[in-house]
Design a protein around this motif. Structure first.
Motif, mmCIF file in Angstrom:
data_model
loop_
_atom_site.group_PDB
_atom_site.id
_atom_site.type_symbol
_atom_site.label_atom_id
_atom_site.label_comp_id
_atom_site.label_asym_id
_atom_site.label_seq_id
_atom_site.Cartn_x
_atom_site.Cartn_y
_atom_site.Cartn_z
ATOM 1 N N ARG A 6 6.850 -0.217 -45.611
ATOM 2 C CA ARG A 6 8.133 -0.540 -44.966
ATOM 3 C C ARG A 6 9.310 0.091 -45.698
ATOM 4 O O ARG A 6 10.251 0.545 -45.068
ATOM 5 C CB ARG A 6 8.311 -2.049 -44.872
ATOM 6 N N THR A 7 9.243 0.093 -47.011
ATOM 7 C CA THR A 7 10.309 0.713 -47.798
ATOM 8 C C THR A 7 10.380 2.204 -47.505
ATOM 9 O O THR A 7 11.451 2.774 -47.322
ATOM 10 C CB THR A 7 10.079 0.475 -49.299
ATOM 11 N N SER A 8 9.233 2.837 -47.432
ATOM 12 C CA SER A 8 9.176 4.271 -47.127
ATOM 13 C C SER A 8 9.715 4.544 -45.729
ATOM 14 O O SER A 8 10.487 5.481 -45.522
ATOM 15 C CB SER A 8 7.738 4.766 -47.242
ATOM 16 N N SER A 9 9.349 3.707 -44.780
ATOM 17 C CA SER A 9 9.823 3.864 -43.406
ATOM 18 C C SER A 9 11.342 3.719 -43.335
ATOM 19 O O SER A 9 12.028 4.499 -42.675
ATOM 20 C CB SER A 9 9.154 2.828 -42.510
ATOM 21 N N PHE A 10 11.876 2.714 -44.028
ATOM 22 C CA PHE A 10 13.325 2.504 -44.053
ATOM 23 C C PHE A 10 14.027 3.703 -44.677
ATOM 24 O O PHE A 10 15.023 4.195 -44.170
ATOM 25 C CB PHE A 10 13.656 1.228 -44.830
ATOM 26 N N SER A 11 13.464 4.181 -45.774
ATOM 27 C CA SER A 11 14.045 5.333 -46.468
ATOM 28 C C SER A 11 14.072 6.557 -45.559
ATOM 29 O O SER A 11 15.055 7.291 -45.521
ATOM 30 C CB SER A 11 13.234 5.631 -47.727
ATOM 31 N N ASN A 12 13.012 6.779 -44.823
ATOM 32 C CA ASN A 12 12.954 7.924 -43.911
ATOM 33 C C ASN A 12 13.968 7.782 -42.784
ATOM 34 O O ASN A 12 14.563 8.764 -42.357
ATOM 35 C CB ASN A 12 11.548 8.080 -43.334
ATOM 36 N N THR A 13 14.180 6.568 -42.313
ATOM 37 C CA THR A 13 15.118 6.334 -41.220
ATOM 38 C C THR A 13 16.551 6.636 -41.636
ATOM 39 O O THR A 13 17.321 7.206 -40.880
ATOM 40 C CB THR A 13 15.019 4.869 -40.742
ATOM 41 N N PHE A 14 16.911 6.268 -42.860
ATOM 42 C CA PHE A 14 18.292 6.414 -43.316
ATOM 43 C C PHE A 14 18.470 7.539 -44.324
ATOM 44 O O PHE A 14 19.430 7.552 -45.079
ATOM 45 C CB PHE A 14 18.780 5.093 -43.917
ATOM 46 N N ARG A 15 17.570 8.490 -44.323
ATOM 47 C CA ARG A 15 17.613 9.581 -45.296
ATOM 48 C C ARG A 15 18.951 10.325 -45.265
ATOM 49 O O ARG A 15 19.523 10.637 -46.300
ATOM 50 C CB ARG A 15 16.481 10.558 -45.016
ATOM 51 N N ASN A 16 19.485 10.618 -44.090
ATOM 52 C CA ASN A 16 20.723 11.398 -43.974
ATOM 53 C C ASN A 16 21.925 10.547 -43.558
ATOM 54 O O ASN A 16 22.966 11.081 -43.231
ATOM 55 C CB ASN A 16 20.533 12.537 -42.963
ATOM 56 N N ALA A 17 21.759 9.233 -43.577
ATOM 57 C CA ALA A 17 22.836 8.341 -43.145
ATOM 58 C C ALA A 17 23.804 8.072 -44.291
ATOM 59 O O ALA A 17 23.459 8.166 -45.460
ATOM 60 C CB ALA A 17 22.254 7.023 -42.650
ATOM 61 N N GLU A 18 25.002 7.733 -43.922
ATOM 62 C CA GLU A 18 25.993 7.302 -44.907
ATOM 63 C C GLU A 18 25.559 5.943 -45.469
ATOM 64 O O GLU A 18 25.005 5.125 -44.730
ATOM 65 C CB GLU A 18 27.361 7.155 -44.242
ATOM 66 N N PRO A 19 25.825 5.681 -46.730
ATOM 67 C CA PRO A 19 25.442 4.382 -47.310
ATOM 68 C C PRO A 19 26.016 3.189 -46.548
ATOM 69 O O PRO A 19 25.353 2.167 -46.398
ATOM 70 C CB PRO A 19 26.008 4.442 -48.727
ATOM 71 N N THR A 20 27.238 3.326 -46.050
ATOM 72 C CA THR A 20 27.836 2.201 -45.313
ATOM 73 C C THR A 20 27.102 1.950 -44.001
ATOM 74 O O THR A 20 27.002 0.813 -43.550
ATOM 75 C CB THR A 20 29.327 2.454 -45.039
#
Length: 38
Positions: A6-20
């Motif tokens: 799940r952590t890996s999936s979340f990381s992949n989803t927000f890889r290029n997203a802004e932290p906010t």
């Protein structure tokens, strides 16, 4: 193993997203999750 997946999936989803954006999504998810458990 499930937490790691799940952590890996979340990381992949927000890889290029802004932290906010990621933080806003997590906050919204937490609200929905808590309401579903009530």
């Amino acid at each position: 193993r499930e937490v790691k997946r799940r952590t890996s999936s979340f990381s992949n989803t927000f890889r290029n997203a802004e932290p906010t954006a990621a933080e806003s999504w997590l906050r919204a998810f937490a609200v929905c999750w808590n309401r579903c458990l009530s």
